[in-house]
Design a protein around this motif. Structure first.
Motif, short mmCIF file in Angstrom:
data_model
loop_
_atom_site.label_atom_id
_atom_site.label_comp_id
_atom_site.label_asym_id
_atom_site.label_seq_id
_atom_site.Cartn_x
_atom_site.Cartn_y
_atom_site.Cartn_z
N ALA A 11 -4.55 8.84 -7.80
CA ALA A 11 -3.25 8.48 -7.29
C ALA A 11 -3.08 9.09 -5.78
CB ALA A 11 -2.17 9.09 -8.32
N ALA A 12 -3.38 10.25 -5.80
CA ALA A 12 -3.32 10.99 -4.31
C ALA A 12 -4.20 10.14 -3.28
CB ALA A 12 -3.49 12.27 -4.31
N TYR A 13 -5.40 9.89 -3.63
CA TYR A 13 -6.41 9.27 -3.01
C TYR A 13 -5.81 7.62 -2.48
CZ TYR A 13 -10.69 7.09 -1.13
OH TYR A 13 -11.23 6.42 -0.24
N TYR A 14 -5.47 7.00 -3.71
CA TYR A 14 -4.79 5.85 -3.30
C TYR A 14 -3.95 5.81 -2.42
CZ TYR A 14 -2.94 1.15 -4.57
OH TYR A 14 -2.65 -0.12 -4.82
N GLN A 39 -3.95 15.86 -19.11
CA GLN A 39 -3.95 14.45 -19.52
C GLN A 39 -2.92 13.48 -18.85
OE1 GLN A 39 -6.79 13.65 -20.99
NE2 GLN A 39 -7.17 15.92 -21.04
N VAL A 40 -2.23 14.06 -17.81
CA VAL A 40 -1.02 12.92 -17.14
C VAL A 40 -1.82 12.09 -16.41
CG1 VAL A 40 0.57 13.00 -15.43
CG2 VAL A 40 0.66 14.87 -17.00
N ARG A 41 -1.29 10.76 -16.55
CA ARG A 41 -1.80 9.75 -15.72
C ARG A 41 -0.75 9.00 -15.08
NH1 ARG A 41 -5.58 12.23 -16.89
NH2 ARG A 41 -7.59 11.53 -17.82
N TYR A 42 -0.78 8.12 -14.11
CA TYR A 42 0.17 7.47 -13.43
C TYR A 42 -0.24 6.06 -13.27
CZ TYR A 42 1.61 12.13 -12.30
OH TYR A 42 1.92 13.58 -12.37
N ASP A 43 0.70 5.18 -13.14
CA ASP A 43 0.56 3.81 -13.43
C ASP A 43 0.41 3.33 -11.65
OD1 ASP A 43 0.56 0.90 -13.26
OD2 ASP A 43 2.51 0.70 -14.32
N LEU A 44 -0.85 2.82 -11.39
CA LEU A 44 -1.24 2.49 -10.23
C LEU A 44 -0.25 1.30 -9.38
CD1 LEU A 44 -3.79 3.23 -8.27
CD2 LEU A 44 -4.87 1.19 -9.03
N ARG A 45 0.29 0.62 -10.25
CA ARG A 45 1.23 -0.38 -9.71
C ARG A 45 2.61 0.06 -9.31
NH1 ARG A 45 -0.70 -2.75 -14.63
NH2 ARG A 45 -2.52 -4.19 -14.13
N GLU A 46 2.55 1.39 -9.60
CA GLU A 46 4.20 1.96 -8.94
C GLU A 46 3.83 2.73 -7.63
OE1 GLU A 46 5.86 4.46 -11.91
OE2 GLU A 46 6.09 2.97 -13.67
N LEU A 47 2.43 2.91 -7.26
CA LEU A 47 2.17 3.74 -6.21
C LEU A 47 2.16 2.74 -4.97
CD1 LEU A 47 -0.47 5.74 -8.07
CD2 LEU A 47 2.03 6.37 -7.47
N ALA A 49 0.19 1.78 -1.84
CA ALA A 49 -1.28 1.70 -1.20
C ALA A 49 -1.46 2.42 0.24
CB ALA A 49 -2.03 0.68 -1.53
N LYS A 50 -2.18 3.26 0.55
CA LYS A 50 -2.46 3.64 1.85
C LYS A 50 -3.28 2.11 2.41
CE LYS A 50 -7.04 5.86 1.29
NZ LYS A 50 -7.52 7.19 1.17
N THR A 51 -3.40 2.14 3.91
CA THR A 51 -4.11 1.12 4.40
C THR A 51 -4.70 1.69 5.73
OG1 THR A 51 -2.23 0.27 5.65
CG2 THR A 51 -2.83 -0.93 3.65
N GLU A 54 -7.98 -1.73 10.84
CA GLU A 54 -9.34 -2.28 11.17
C GLU A 54 -9.68 -2.04 12.55
OE1 GLU A 54 -11.08 -5.58 9.46
OE2 GLU A 54 -9.89 -5.13 7.60
N GLY A 55 -8.76 -2.30 13.47
CA GLY A 55 -9.03 -2.02 14.84
C GLY A 55 -9.29 -0.69 15.41
N SER A 56 -8.10 0.12 14.76
CA SER A 56 -8.11 1.52 15.45
C SER A 56 -8.52 2.69 14.51
CB SER A 56 -6.63 2.11 15.81
OG SER A 56 -5.72 1.92 14.64
N GLY A 57 -8.82 2.26 13.41
CA GLY A 57 -9.04 3.30 12.19
C GLY A 57 -7.89 4.19 11.75
N GLU A 58 -6.77 3.56 12.18
CA GLU A 58 -5.55 4.40 11.84
C GLU A 58 -5.13 4.38 10.59
OE1 GLU A 58 -1.00 4.76 13.05
OE2 GLU A 58 -2.29 3.94 14.40
N LEU A 59 -4.78 5.44 9.92
CA LEU A 59 -4.34 5.36 8.43
C LEU A 59 -2.93 5.20 8.43
CD1 LEU A 59 -4.84 6.12 5.22
CD2 LEU A 59 -4.37 8.42 5.96
N ARG A 60 -2.56 4.33 7.66
CA ARG A 60 -1.00 3.96 7.32
C ARG A 60 -0.73 3.92 6.07
NH1 ARG A 60 -1.17 -1.32 11.08
NH2 ARG A 60 -1.34 -0.23 13.02
#
Length: 74
Positions: A11-14, A39-47, A49-51, A54-60
């Protein structure tokens, strides 16, 4: 539709945020926590996403999940 569950580290990576932020969001009620302890899990659909631009490589980072009504941020 059933939840798409991932670990805290995934979840942190995503989202591009720290594990601590994922834990805080869960404790604030912004996202749902499934299971307990290691064993905790999180729903990916609630998180949000980082993007990567493509031009600058900047993380958003996506907008954080909203606080439930009446809740206060930590």
């Amino acid at each position: 539709m059933p939840p798409k569950l991932v670990t805290t580290v995934d979840a942190a990576y995503y989202t591009g945020r720290s594990v601590g932020t994922i834990w805080r969001w869960a404790s604030e009620g912004r996202i749902t926590r499934y299971g307990s302890g290691k064993q905790v899990r999180y729903d990916l659909r609630e998180l949000p996403a980082k993007t990567v631009d493509e031009g600058s490589g900047e993380l958003r980072l996506g907008e954080p999940p909203a606080l439930p009504e009446g809740a206060r941020a930590a």
